[in-house]
Design a protein around this motif. Structure first.
Motif, PDB file in Angstrom:
ATOM      1  N   GLY A   1     -44.008  51.916  21.381  1.00 24.45           N
ATOM      2  CA  GLY A   1     -44.559  52.955  20.523  1.00 24.45           C
ATOM      3  C   GLY A   1     -45.328  52.368  19.351  1.00 24.45           C
ATOM      4  O   GLY A   1     -46.056  51.392  19.492  1.00 24.45           O
ATOM      5  N   PHE A   2     -45.138  52.960  18.170  1.00 18.37           N
ATOM      6  CA  PHE A   2     -45.833  52.498  16.972  1.00 18.37           C
ATOM      7  C   PHE A   2     -44.949  51.572  16.140  1.00 18.37           C
ATOM      8  O   PHE A   2     -45.073  51.520  14.914  1.00 18.37           O
ATOM      9  N   ASP A   3     -44.078  50.843  16.800  1.00 18.99           N
ATOM     10  CA  ASP A   3     -43.208  49.915  16.082  1.00 18.99           C
ATOM     11  C   ASP A   3     -44.050  48.849  15.374  1.00 18.99           C
ATOM     12  O   ASP A   3     -45.084  48.408  15.884  1.00 18.99           O
ATOM     13  N   SER A   4     -43.580  48.416  14.215  1.00 20.77           N
ATOM     14  CA  SER A   4     -44.339  47.461  13.391  1.00 20.77           C
ATOM     15  C   SER A   4     -43.747  46.056  13.433  1.00 20.77           C
ATOM     16  O   SER A   4     -44.050  45.237  12.563  1.00 20.77           O
ATOM     17  N   LEU A   5     -42.898  45.775  14.406  1.00 19.24           N
ATOM     18  CA  LEU A   5     -42.150  44.514  14.423  1.00 19.24           C
ATOM     19  C   LEU A   5     -43.057  43.293  14.297  1.00 19.24           C
ATOM     20  O   LEU A   5     -42.794  42.398  13.491  1.00 19.24           O
ATOM     21  N   TYR A   6     -44.124  43.224  15.087  1.00 21.43           N
ATOM     22  CA  TYR A   6     -44.987  42.041  15.027  1.00 21.43           C
ATOM     23  C   TYR A   6     -45.509  41.817  13.615  1.00 21.43           C
ATOM     24  O   TYR A   6     -45.502  40.691  13.102  1.00 21.43           O
ATOM     25  N   PHE A   7     -45.956  42.869  12.960  1.00 22.94           N
ATOM     26  CA  PHE A   7     -46.568  42.722  11.643  1.00 22.94           C
ATOM     27  C   PHE A   7     -45.531  42.337  10.594  1.00 22.94           C
ATOM     28  O   PHE A   7     -45.821  41.558   9.682  1.00 22.94           O
ATOM     29  N   ARG A   8     -44.312  42.869  10.722  1.00 23.04           N
ATOM     30  CA  ARG A   8     -43.244  42.472   9.794  1.00 23.04           C
ATOM     31  C   ARG A   8     -42.908  41.000   9.957  1.00 23.04           C
ATOM     32  O   ARG A   8     -42.733  40.269   8.974  1.00 23.04           O
ATOM     33  N   LEU A   9     -42.814  40.561  11.196  1.00 22.71           N
ATOM     34  CA  LEU A   9     -42.495  39.150  11.435  1.00 22.71           C
ATOM     35  C   LEU A   9     -43.644  38.246  11.019  1.00 22.71           C
ATOM     36  O   LEU A   9     -43.436  37.143  10.502  1.00 22.71           O
ATOM     37  N   CYS A  10     -44.858  38.723  11.231  1.00 17.44           N
ATOM     38  CA  CYS A  10     -46.029  37.927  10.862  1.00 17.44           C
ATOM     39  C   CYS A  10     -46.098  37.722   9.349  1.00 17.44           C
ATOM     40  O   CYS A  10     -46.558  36.682   8.864  1.00 17.44           O
ATOM     41  N   ALA A  11     -45.628  38.706   8.592  1.00 23.25           N
ATOM     42  CA  ALA A  11     -45.649  38.598   7.129  1.00 23.25           C
ATOM     43  C   ALA A  11     -44.637  37.593   6.616  1.00 23.25           C
ATOM     44  O   ALA A  11     -44.734  37.130   5.471  1.00 23.25           O
ATOM     45  N   ASP A  12     -43.644  37.260   7.447  1.00 22.82           N
ATOM     46  CA  ASP A  12     -42.654  36.245   7.100  1.00 22.82           C
ATOM     47  C   ASP A  12     -43.227  34.881   7.472  1.00 22.82           C
ATOM     48  O   ASP A  12     -43.661  34.659   8.608  1.00 22.82           O
ATOM     49  N   ALA A  13     -43.218  33.968   6.546  1.00 26.56           N
ATOM     50  CA  ALA A  13     -43.895  32.680   6.749  1.00 26.56           C
ATOM     51  C   ALA A  13     -43.355  31.910   7.944  1.00 26.56           C
ATOM     52  O   ALA A  13     -44.084  31.152   8.582  1.00 26.56           O
ATOM     53  N   THR A  14     -42.078  32.089   8.271  1.00 29.14           N
ATOM     54  CA  THR A  14     -41.483  31.261   9.324  1.00 29.14           C
ATOM     55  C   THR A  14     -40.999  32.043  10.535  1.00 29.14           C
ATOM     56  O   THR A  14     -40.722  31.451  11.579  1.00 29.14           O
TER      57      THR A  14
END
Length: 664
Positions: free
Chosen positions: A89-102
């Motif tokens: 769906g419209f989950d934001s998981l990739y973007f949340r993880l991408c914002a984390d440096a590691t």
């Protein structure tokens, strides 16, 4: 209508659940339940949901995030790791993880959903500078074909998850490595499919990915009252819940995965997850975010959803949820069910209070009704042809008043105390109610002494000590305190308050609580259950006994221990404490009637035979009165609940329970 058209309509309805879900997640994030600054980019506007729904989506988000973070920690030294989200769906998981440096080091995220959903998501990403800026500068976007977005660490695929071979082909095309440790996510996805289809996907994933962790969040317990309302809700949305019929509980779901190629599996309901797998300080933070007073619906919602982790391979087994210890023993059930029947008297209300004015006259005050406004005061009258309900006009409007008490005193006078109109608006003072013909006369009581703090979800019990009529107020909560304890006596004749600590009271006072029960017993007060300071139900039995000096608290050790519960009602018949309904954290059954022999101190649970009740009977936020001690007849009045996002349910009619089989 052809089967193809029906299926298309159902698919459209299922896709609509994505839009509702993301709005609720955005609401919870906006209120501070969790941090996610990317979800807002997938909605047109932010709509604030009710605190109950915010909490529900918080625990869902927290459970999945817990599994994601554990998987990433366990695989942090791997050369590569993958996350595969089915029905993303419209989950934001990739973007949340991408914002984390590691977090996304050496990791790739694959998302799969219906082509219509993924094309909408791809268009939103492409038109948003924040989201598009988190992909490769030259990422690929295709309006046709299964690959909607292609970036080095993110692939968005438009494929119907039900067609495993097509999903596998698309994943292979974009580089999914079957040997790489992989986290598979499925949040309320498989249950919308026919059960055989979802079983096949579980088995397919086990075959395809031998080093993987499967995380699933779905519903359970379809047949109890809350479960029936939950199913009806999704049926109305044309989004039938399939799998929970064949796999109705956590044990069945766990075995489902073990039978389809998964080596280990842990499955817990969301009450267990919230209480045992979230740190105390985090739970306390969440509980302070918004005014909240829907505990019954919160615990029932959590008992009807689970999070499951299943693993393949020794590495991913380290990411399994920790199985909470079993702390609530199974109740000791009687083989006898107690008969329940409905009466043709329409009475409904949540959070009302009742009291017997005299034989055949029951006063019902306050509560909320279907219109959302305060319910009118009623008199329930017992005549030769049974019960009737009469609305009575008070001399002064009582306003909206929930979770208060109304207690009869000698002389046909009742005392209304406490309650609230909202979780921020406690109602202060006392009201003396006199019934005269078809009307009620209310009079504010002006009391002296040390007034107790305002409260609701408390108890108020009449007792007599050394010739004085005393109203004993115990427990409850208010807008400042999650639970209250201590206790206060009101001398009714003198209209004077006294705090328990100012009287000679021996013994250790019971723990602070609310939504408990209290009954007059042998000149004192018998307290049972309630919701304690840590937000967990209690199952203790404590009596405040009068003595020559004053009073004494004494604990009654019941064996086997009663299952902890709250929001129940209770009565004493001779040597028996009768505990009716309520809410507990056990998810495999609902409370019926517990009978505690106060002489032998033995307890037994009785289920209710509700087969003759045509609607789900929810026994919380209700009232009950013993209408005939000799016949052991119990009258149940009102009750129901605001069932998460599934709608408000009211028990629409009076119900009687025959207690005689339990007292023989």
């Amino acid at each position: 209508m052809t089967n193809r058209k029906k299926q298309k309509g159902a698919d459209t309805a299922v896709q609509g659940t994505n839009d509702s879900s993301v709005l609720s997640k955005v609401s919870a994030a906006a209120q501070g339940y969790f941090h996610d600054s990317f979800l807002q980019h997938f909605v047109c506007k932010v709509a604030r949901r009710a605190p109950l729904i915010n909490r529900g989506y918080y625990v869902r988000w927290r459970a999945v995030d817990h599994c994601v973070q554990t998987f990433l920690q366990v695989t942090q030294h791997c050369a590569k790791r993958q996350i595969l989200s089915l029905g993303a769906g419209f989950d934001s998981l990739y973007f949340r993880l991408c914002a984390d440096a590691t977090a996304l080091e050496r990791a790739v995220v694959f998302e799969v959903d219906f082509p219509d959903v993924t094309r909408r998501k791809a268009a939103l990403i492409r038109s948003n500078k924040t989201l598009a800026g988190m992909l490769d500068p030259q990422y690929e976007h295709s309006p046709t074909g299964p690959v909607c977005v292609s970036s080095s660490q993110y692939f968005l695929l438009g494929v119907d998850v039900r067609h495993a071979s097509l999903v596998e082909d698309a994943l292979t095309m974009v580089g999914l490595d079957q040997a790489t440790p992989t986290l598979i996510l499925s949040e309320v996805v498989l249950t919308y499919m026919e059960t055989q289809q979802s079983d096949d996907i579980i088995a397919w994933a086990a075959r395809l990915l031998p080093r993987s962790l499967f995380v699933m969040y779905e519903q359970i317990h379809p047949q109890d009252p809350f479960g029936r309302i939950m199913q009806e809700h999704f049926l109305k949305l044309n989004s039938t819940l399939h799998a929970l019929r064949q796999y109705p509980d956590t044990d069945a779901q766990r075995q489902r995965f073990l039978d389809r190629g998964w080596e280990q599996c842990v499955c817990v309901d969301m009450n267990d997850f919230f209480v045992r797998l979230i740190p105390d300080d985090e739970r306390l933070r969440v509980e302070r975010l918004e005014p909240f007073d829907e505990y019954e619906e919160w615990h029932q919602k959590c008992s009807h959803y689970f999070v499951l982790t299943a693993s393949r391979g020794s590495l991913t087994a380290q990411s399994l949820l920790v199985q909470p210890p079993v702390s609530i023993k199974s109740p000791s059930w009687s083989p006898i069910d107690l008969p329940v029947k409905t009466l043709t008297v329409g009475v409904e209300g949540l959070g009302s209070a009742s009291t017997c004015l005299d034989k055949g006259h029951i006063l019902l005050t306050g509560g909320s009704c279907r219109s959302g406004r305060g319910a009118p005061s009623r008199l329930l009258l017992r005549g030769s042809e049974g019960w009737t309900s009469v609305t009575v006009q008070p001399s002064a409007h009582l306003g909206v008043r929930l979770y208060h008490t109304v207690t009869s005193t000698p002389g046909g006078v009742a005392v209304i105390y406490g309650g609230r109109s909202s979780p921020l608006s406690p109602i202060r003072g006392l009201v003396k109610v006199t019934h005269n013909g078809g009307s009620l006369h209310e009079e504010q009581m002006v009391c002296t002494g040390d007034h107790p703090p305002p409260r609701w979800r408390h108890t108020a019990t009449l007792l007599s000590h050394k010739g004085k009529k005393l109203l004993f107020v115990f427990g409850g909560k208010n807008e400042c305190e999650a639970v209250l304890g201590g206790g206060y006596f009101l001398d009714i004749d003198q209209q004077h308050w006294m705090e328990v600590s100012l009287l000679p009271v021996e013994g250790a006072a019971p723990d602070d609580r609310h939504s408990h029960s209290a009954c007059a017993y042998q000149g004192g007060v018998l307290v049972f259950g309630g919701l304690g300071r840590r937000g967990q139900p209690m199952g203790d039995t404590v009596v405040l006994k009068p003595n020559e000096r004053g009073f004494c608290w004494e604990r009654i050790d019941v064996q086997p221990p009663p299952c902890p519960r709250y929001s129940h009602s209770a009565h004493v018949i001779g040597k028996h404490l009768i505990v009716v309904g309520g809410v507990w954290l056990r998810s495999d059954d609902v409370p019926g009637v517990a009978i505690i022999n106060l002489d032998t101190r033995c307890g037994l649970e009785f289920r209710l035979n509700t087969s003759s009740v045509p609607w789900p009977l929810m026994l919380h936020s209700f009232c009950s009165e013993l209408t005939d001690q000799k016949k052991a007849e119990l009258l149940l009045i009102g009750g129901g609940g605001n069932c998460f996002s599934f709608g408000t349910h009211f028990n629409p009619q009076l119900v009687t329970v025959d207690l005689q089989p339990a007292l023989r």
